[in-house]
Scaffold this motif. Structure first.
Motif, mmCIF file in Angstrom:
data_model
loop_
_atom_site.group_PDB
_atom_site.id
_atom_site.type_symbol
_atom_site.label_atom_id
_atom_site.label_comp_id
_atom_site.label_asym_id
_atom_site.label_seq_id
_atom_site.Cartn_x
_atom_site.Cartn_y
_atom_site.Cartn_z
ATOM 1 N N VAL A 520 0.837 -1.206 0.000
ATOM 2 C CA VAL A 520 0.000 0.000 0.000
ATOM 3 C C VAL A 520 0.868 1.251 0.000
ATOM 4 O O VAL A 520 0.580 2.225 -0.705
ATOM 5 N N VAL A 521 1.978 1.219 0.758
ATOM 6 C CA VAL A 521 2.877 2.376 0.757
ATOM 7 C C VAL A 521 3.427 2.608 -0.648
ATOM 8 O O VAL A 521 3.472 3.735 -1.146
ATOM 9 N N THR A 522 3.803 1.523 -1.332
ATOM 10 C CA THR A 522 4.300 1.638 -2.706
ATOM 11 C C THR A 522 3.249 2.279 -3.605
ATOM 12 O O THR A 522 3.542 3.165 -4.405
ATOM 13 N N GLN A 523 2.019 1.811 -3.439
ATOM 14 C CA GLN A 523 0.922 2.350 -4.245
ATOM 15 C C GLN A 523 0.774 3.846 -4.049
ATOM 16 O O GLN A 523 0.627 4.598 -5.006
ATOM 17 N N ILE A 524 0.802 4.259 -2.790
ATOM 18 C CA ILE A 524 0.615 5.680 -2.495
ATOM 19 C C ILE A 524 1.756 6.481 -3.108
ATOM 20 O O ILE A 524 1.539 7.529 -3.722
ATOM 21 N N ALA A 525 2.968 5.949 -3.003
ATOM 22 C CA ALA A 525 4.117 6.660 -3.567
ATOM 23 C C ALA A 525 3.955 6.810 -5.081
ATOM 24 O O ALA A 525 4.173 7.887 -5.636
ATOM 25 N N LEU A 526 3.517 5.727 -5.746
ATOM 26 C CA LEU A 526 3.350 5.785 -7.196
ATOM 27 C C LEU A 526 2.234 6.755 -7.573
ATOM 28 O O LEU A 526 2.356 7.540 -8.514
ATOM 29 N N ALA A 527 1.127 6.687 -6.823
ATOM 30 C CA ALA A 527 -0.001 7.570 -7.120
ATOM 31 C C ALA A 527 0.423 9.025 -6.939
ATOM 32 O O ALA A 527 0.017 9.907 -7.705
ATOM 33 N N LEU A 528 1.256 9.264 -5.936
ATOM 34 C CA LEU A 528 1.711 10.633 -5.701
ATOM 35 C C LEU A 528 2.571 11.100 -6.875
ATOM 36 O O LEU A 528 2.429 12.224 -7.353
ATOM 37 N N LEU A 529 3.436 10.213 -7.338
ATOM 38 C CA LEU A 529 4.293 10.544 -8.478
ATOM 39 C C LEU A 529 3.437 10.963 -9.672
ATOM 40 O O LEU A 529 3.657 11.996 -10.305
ATOM 41 N N LEU A 530 2.404 10.160 -9.947
ATOM 42 C CA LEU A 530 1.539 10.454 -11.087
ATOM 43 C C LEU A 530 0.773 11.744 -10.886
ATOM 44 O O LEU A 530 0.635 12.554 -11.796
ATOM 45 N N SER A 531 0.244 11.946 -9.662
ATOM 46 C CA SER A 531 -0.576 13.144 -9.498
ATOM 47 C C SER A 531 0.304 14.388 -9.489
ATOM 48 O O SER A 531 -0.147 15.452 -9.895
ATOM 49 N N THR A 532 1.561 14.253 -9.083
ATOM 50 C CA THR A 532 2.452 15.411 -9.186
ATOM 51 C C THR A 532 2.700 15.758 -10.650
ATOM 52 O O THR A 532 2.627 16.927 -11.043
ATOM 53 N N ALA A 533 2.958 14.717 -11.448
ATOM 54 C CA ALA A 533 3.161 14.956 -12.880
ATOM 55 C C ALA A 533 1.923 15.592 -13.492
ATOM 56 O O ALA A 533 2.013 16.562 -14.258
ATOM 57 N N ALA A 534 0.746 15.066 -13.136
ATOM 58 C CA ALA A 534 -0.493 15.619 -13.660
ATOM 59 C C ALA A 534 -0.663 17.055 -13.181
ATOM 60 O O ALA A 534 -1.103 17.931 -13.936
ATOM 61 N N GLY A 535 -0.295 17.303 -11.922
ATOM 62 C CA GLY A 535 -0.408 18.663 -11.380
ATOM 63 C C GLY A 535 0.458 19.629 -12.178
ATOM 64 O O GLY A 535 0.011 20.728 -12.518
ATOM 65 N N LEU A 536 1.654 19.199 -12.518
ATOM 66 C CA LEU A 536 2.546 20.061 -13.305
ATOM 67 C C LEU A 536 1.945 20.350 -14.673
ATOM 68 O O LEU A 536 1.994 21.478 -15.160
ATOM 69 N N MET A 537 1.348 19.311 -15.280
ATOM 70 C CA MET A 537 0.720 19.504 -16.593
ATOM 71 C C MET A 537 -0.458 20.469 -16.489
ATOM 72 O O MET A 537 -0.649 21.336 -17.333
ATOM 73 N N LEU A 538 -1.269 20.286 -15.449
ATOM 74 C CA LEU A 538 -2.447 21.143 -15.284
ATOM 75 C C LEU A 538 -2.010 22.588 -15.062
ATOM 76 O O LEU A 538 -2.599 23.515 -15.625
ATOM 77 N N ARG A 539 -0.959 22.776 -14.236
ATOM 78 C CA ARG A 539 -0.494 24.146 -13.995
ATOM 79 C C ARG A 539 0.046 24.756 -15.290
ATOM 80 O O ARG A 539 -0.194 25.925 -15.565
ATOM 81 N N SER A 540 0.753 23.937 -16.091
ATOM 82 C CA SER A 540 1.260 24.444 -17.369
ATOM 83 C C SER A 540 0.107 24.845 -18.275
ATOM 84 O O SER A 540 0.154 25.872 -18.948
ATOM 85 N N PHE A 541 -0.914 23.993 -18.279
ATOM 86 C CA PHE A 541 -2.058 24.286 -19.141
ATOM 87 C C PHE A 541 -2.715 25.594 -18.720
ATOM 88 O O PHE A 541 -3.031 26.453 -19.546
ATOM 89 N N ALA A 542 -2.893 25.758 -17.405
ATOM 90 C CA ALA A 542 -3.502 26.984 -16.897
ATOM 91 C C ALA A 542 -2.639 28.187 -17.281
ATOM 92 O O ALA A 542 -3.153 29.219 -17.736
ATOM 93 N N ARG A 543 -1.321 28.042 -17.132
ATOM 94 C CA ARG A 543 -0.420 29.144 -17.501
ATOM 95 C C ARG A 543 -0.563 29.481 -18.978
ATOM 96 O O ARG A 543 -0.604 30.647 -19.373
#
Lengths: 911, 119
Positions: A520-543
């Motif tokens: 479960v810890v591994t899962q959370i770490a991976l999900a965080l990695l993905l959502s950070t990447a998605a967050g960066l994309m979303l912020r770029s899109f907004a910019r």
């Protein structure tokens, strides 16, 4: 070997050997030996001498060796068949048992299958896109041998334009036979056509040396290919059309060969139709696949383009045995020798360099990285899904501890248990993969439909054999992983404790809990990695959305047209009809401004920024300045909503005979004049010695994102269309019109069409759109990548939250008694909630820390996809960490509330 | 495994003889050979070795079954036993044999002359 007549008996120890199974060779020997001995005994008993009895026995028996061989062949074949059947039966039994087990735990099975189907479905769909664009062979003969040659002028700050100058074709062709088996050139264009259907149309065309299709190795499906005489100026014009155009304009009429079609107003004879599979050119090497192929008619006058106009693609097929490196060397030597061969055309100061690269590499250079990042992201999603399934299997293994112990006690080997788990995973993964592929087929179609034109439209995206093979491989790996996790759990499990242990939880149970927590810890770490990447994309899109493109997209529509060279031969006639079109547009009620330009902003509008080398009067610069040159009509800045920072705009008084004028953008003014005003300075197209005129800067316009919203503005200069022909910057033949209204421009679209048709009914109109739609379209690629990555992150979050929920819910069940005791001795329900919540958030905390560290390491790989956002953007990191913690808390809250409602009396007595 | 369809007269006959012999009760290969010799007065003069491939083939087809046991004089021997399927097969083959023998003897004993006979 049989010793027929020794009275020898089977040694006793051989019986023990038989304990491990039959030894068919020995058995056969024994059987035959018995026969011979019995016969011999009988002859001896009847009074024969030993020697006679021996001879007679052998005679009577026949060829002993042959008999033995025959029997052996029969037996060993039989053994093989028997063991095969054994295996098949055992697998069958395992699969039946597995299905029964899975059916018994229907909810768990559905959860696992759903996780797998989503993970595998998303993966297969993205891989089908990656496969189509990056791996599937292009629809040309032996495509891996096709290369492009691109030249560069280091003095201009570029080592590779990706193209050559058209007259240089004859130079590079000298490499044919040595480096290239054959080579050709082409130039993509967009031209008006008529013929077939009764409406004018602007279509993608390719002007090419007559042998291009032969170099690609794709002959026409109907009619003939071009031959050398099609390139002669004396012969009549011939064209080959695409399968799409044949269907669209000629209704797939088989008698199309020999029909006339007008290309750019010039009549031509259709001599062939390409097969539907041919897609040429591709985005990245000339744009969208063309509808009309036109052979060049080389004229000596074209020599003027040598060394100053770079817009011709050179495609070669490497000769057999020639490496890419050898081709690179040959091309670069040739480029270096160009100034020696044509001393009057090349300046020795402007060194020409050349490079050779595989055709596909160049075609996919802009989409390769985003696609691979999406593939990596979707791979992580699958990993998270797999972990969910593993975790579910572990939970089930715990529930089946007793069953497994009993089976071990009854003699099931570790291998046999692995086999059983393998069968269960295989059934699970087979169902999951099957549903996943169905999802993928649907998703791939969706992706192909909605992908931006510059990524996928030239490729056919589908779930093909290669995609299925990769999916199959993924499924097999998944199966093995799932079955090993619970099986190793079983191995650690010592026999006695779990047979004796009741549900109170054994040490093995604890080990298993620990394993699940790690997952479960591994899962959370991976999900965080993905959502950070998605967050960066979303912020770029907004910019990118916030960027002021430098013009006002609202309340404006744009379209393009093309003025056929056959109808409008002189620059005067072109300017005249364009003035009439502008007049007609300006007369439409509701229109505030209308103007025209050579380059509508943003590539999505069809503009392709043309860059020129320019000179500044009285300035010597270390490198040659390059600027986008744009030819516009009066009122352009008002119509486009571009603000003037200084000086004036163009007016109708900027006439051919008047003072040659130009307007520059802010970037150019700042870069070359600094704080000084640019007004009054003079610039020129080309070198200071070139015959074109000095242009006096009369105004400075604010910057416009000419290429794309998310690409920084470049230096740019505008010249008035009315002076274009005399200024030596060419003139407009494919103008883009911009019409500004007071309110929503949609209602006047019909009037705009009518106005154009009234001026010349044969003029095609392309891309009549609101400018706001043009802006959106220019961000289509970014939008596509952002939506997909965000979707994957969402999927990852959902899967991870299911993982947390499953773990916490299970541990609450395990701790029922403990919680009961706590409640009985006075713990308050909210304390129990806090206890369980803390368990979930603690896990999430560990996962988040690991995930942040991982994200910190890898987000810089996606730098090129970001816009105006650092790969270590704090908001994206903090935001996704907070999101993960909230999701983890929510996922633990449900089981926590259930724990708080436990009735202590029931819980304590439960065991 | 498709059944061996070669209608090798000797082999088919041998199979039938073995099945019939075993229908009296389990015995080893040597017992089968002895019984056939005794009943036929050794007219067929079968090579004893050729019994064994036949036995193994029949075993594989599931018409007979084998088991190790001790012979009359206390030697280890492989005993063959007719299975249920073997018994069925024996019935089928016996009737086929009857038809075959009938047909052959009809031809051999016919007194009618064929139309093309010019004798």
């Amino acid at each position: 070997m049989v010793e027929p007549l020794s009275g020898h008996r089977v040694p006793a120890w051989r019986r023990y050997l038989r304990f491990w199974g039959a030894d068919s060779g020995r058995d056969l020997d024994d059987e035959l030996r018995f026969h011979l001995a019995a016969r011999y005994d009988e002859y001896v008993a009847s009074g024969m001498s030993a020697a006679d009895a021996r001879i007679e026995t052998e005679r009577r028996f026949g060829d002993l060796t042959r008999v033995r061989e025959q029997c052996d062949a029969i037996d060993s074949q039989w053994n093989r068949e028997r063991s095969m059947m054994d295996i098949v039966q055992r697998i069958g039994a395992d699969l039946r048992y597995a299905s029964r087990q899975l059916r018994r735990n229907a909810s768990l099975t559905i959860a696992a299958v759903a996780c797998l189907a989503l993970g595998i479905g998303a993966n297969t769909a993205i891989f089908s896109v990656v496969n189509a664009v990056l791996y599937r062979p292009l629809p040309y003969a032996d495509p891996s041998r096709l290369v492009l040659v691109g030249e560069g002028l280091p003095r201009f700050g570029t080592d590779n334009f990706g193209v050559i100058s058209r007259p240089e074709f004859s130079d590079y062709q000298r490499l044919d036979g040595r480096i290239f088996a054959s080579s050709a050139i082409y130039e993509p264009a967009e031209l008006a056509i008529s013929g077939g259907a009764d409406y004018p149309e602007r279509v993608g065309t390719v002007h090419m040396s007559w042998n291009l299709l032969a170099v690609l190795g794709v002959p026409p499906a109907r009619g003939r290919n071009f031959v050398a005489t099609d390139g002669d100026t004396a012969t009549e014009s011939t064209v080959i059309v695409s399968d799409a155009l044949w269907h669209r304009r000629f209704g797939a009429n088989p008698s199309i060969i020999g029909q006339r079609i007008d290309v750019d107003g010039w009549p031509a004879t259709i001599v062939g139709v390409m097969p539907a599979s041919l897609q040429f050119p591709l985005p990245g090497i000339g744009g969208q696949p063309a509808d009309v192929f036109v052979p060049f008619k080389f004229r000596p006058s074209m020599e003027f383009m040598r060394g100053n106009s770079y817009e011709t693609y050179f495609v070669g097929r490497l000769a057999s045995g020639v490496s890419l490196a050898a081709a690179k060397r040959a091309a670069s030597d040739l480029a270096a020798s160009l100034p020696t061969i044509h001393p009057d055309k090349y300046s020795h100061e402007w060194k020409t360099v050349a490079d050779v690269f595989p055709l596909r590499d160049h075609a996919v250079q802009d989409v390769r990285k985003p696609l691979l990042i999406l593939l990596a992201a979707v791979g992580l999603v699958l990993l998270i899904a797999c972990i969910n399934v593993s975790s579910l299997m572990l939970a089930r293994a715990a529930a089946r501890e007793r069953e497994i112990s009993v089976r071990q006690a009854l003699g099931a080997s570790f291998g046999r248990l692995v086999q059983q788990f393998l069968a269960e995973s295989a059934v699970l993964v087979a169902i999951g993969t099957g549903s996943g592929v169905l999802i993928a087929v649907w998703l791939a179609r969706l992706l192909a439909e909605h992908a931006p034109a510059d990524v996928l439209h030239a490729y056919s995206v589908s779930v093909d054999a290669r995609v299925l093979a990769v999916t199959g491989a993924v499924a097999i790996v998944t199966t093995v992983i799932f079955s090993l996790v619970p099986a190793f759990g079983a191995r650690q499990n010592s026999l006695t404790p779990s047979l004796h242990a009741s549900t109170r939880g054994s040490t093995a149970g604890l080990a298993r809990q620990r394993a699940r927590r790690t997952l479960v810890v591994t899962q959370i770490a991976l999900a965080l990695l993905l959502s950070t990447a998605a967050g960066l994309m979303l912020r770029s899109f907004a910019r990118a959305r916030e960027v002021n493109p430098g013009f006002e997209p609202r309340n404006a529509i744009a379209f393009r047209t093309g003025l056929p060279t056959a109808r409008y031969t002189s620059s005067e006639s072109v300017v005249q009809v364009e003035q009439r079109l502008l007049g007609a547009l300006r007369r439409i009620p509701g229109v505030r401004y209308a103007s025209a330009t050579s380059e509508l902003p943003l590539a999505a509008a069809g503009g392709s920024a043309q860059r020129f080398a320019i000179s500044f009067e009285g300035k010597t610069l270390p490198s040659i300045p390059i600027a986008i040159g744009e030819i516009v009509y009066d009122g352009y800045f008002d119509a486009m909503g571009i603000r003037l920072r200084d000086g004036r705009g163009f007016t109708p008084s900027d006439v051919p005979g008047g003072l040659p004028v130009a307007i520059v953008n802010e970037t150019m003014a700042k870069r070359y004049f600094g704080s000084e005003s640019a007004i009054g300075h003079r610039i020129k197209n080309g070198s200071p010695e070139s015959p074109s005129k000095w242009l006096t800067i009369v105004g400075v316009a604010s910057d416009v994102n000419q290429v794309a919203v998310d690409k920084a503005p470049e230096p740019e200069f505008y010249t008035p269309a009315t002076q274009a022909a005399t200024n030596g910057v060419g003139f407009l033949r494919g103008p883009g019109f911009i019409v500004r209204t007071a309110g929503d421009p949609a209602p006047i679209m019909a009037a705009v069409r009518r106005a154009v048709r009234d001026v010349d009914p044969d003029l095609p109109m392309v891309g009549l759109k609101r400018m706001t739609d043009v802006v959106d379209a220019s961000m289509a690629s970014r939008y596509f990548n952002t939506v997909l990555l965000a979707g994957f992150a969402l999927l990852a979050l959902t899967l991870a939250s299911i993982g947390i929920y499953g773990l916490i819910a299970y541990s609450v069940v395990q701790r029922t008694r403990e919680i009961g005791v706590r409640l009985a001795i006075g713990a308050m329900p909210h304390e129990i909630v806090r206890l369980v919540l803390a368990q979930g958030t603690r896990l999430a905390g560990v996962g988040v820390v690991i995930g942040l560290a991982a994200a910190f390491g890898v987000t810089r790989l996606m730098q090129s996809l970001l816009f105006d956002v650092s790969p270590l953007d704090a908001a994206a990191f903090v935001g996704s960490a907070a999101l993960l913690l909230i999701v983890a808390a929510l996922a633990s809250y449900l089981p926590a509330r259930r724990a708080a409602r436990i009735d202590p009396q029931v819980a304590i007595r439960a065991e | 495994m498709p059944p061996d369809t070669s209608i090798d007269l000797l082999q088919g006959t041998l199979d039938l003889l073995i099945l019939k012999t075993l229908s009296w009760g389990p015995t080893h290969g040597y017992g089968v050979a002895r019984w056939i010799q005794q009943i036929t007065g050794d007219v067929l003069r079968i090579e004893e070795g050729s019994l064994y491939p036949a036995l193994h083939r029949l075993d594989k087809r599931g018409w007979i079954d084998s088991e190790w046991g001790l012979s009359e004089n206390n030697r280890r021997a492989k005993y063959y036993r007719l299975t249920t399927r073997g018994r069925q097969q024996l019935r089928t083959e016996t009737s086929t044999w009857g038809v075959f023998v009938d047909a052959v003897s009809k031809v051999l004993t016919s007194t009618e002359q064929p139309s093309w006979s010019n004798r």
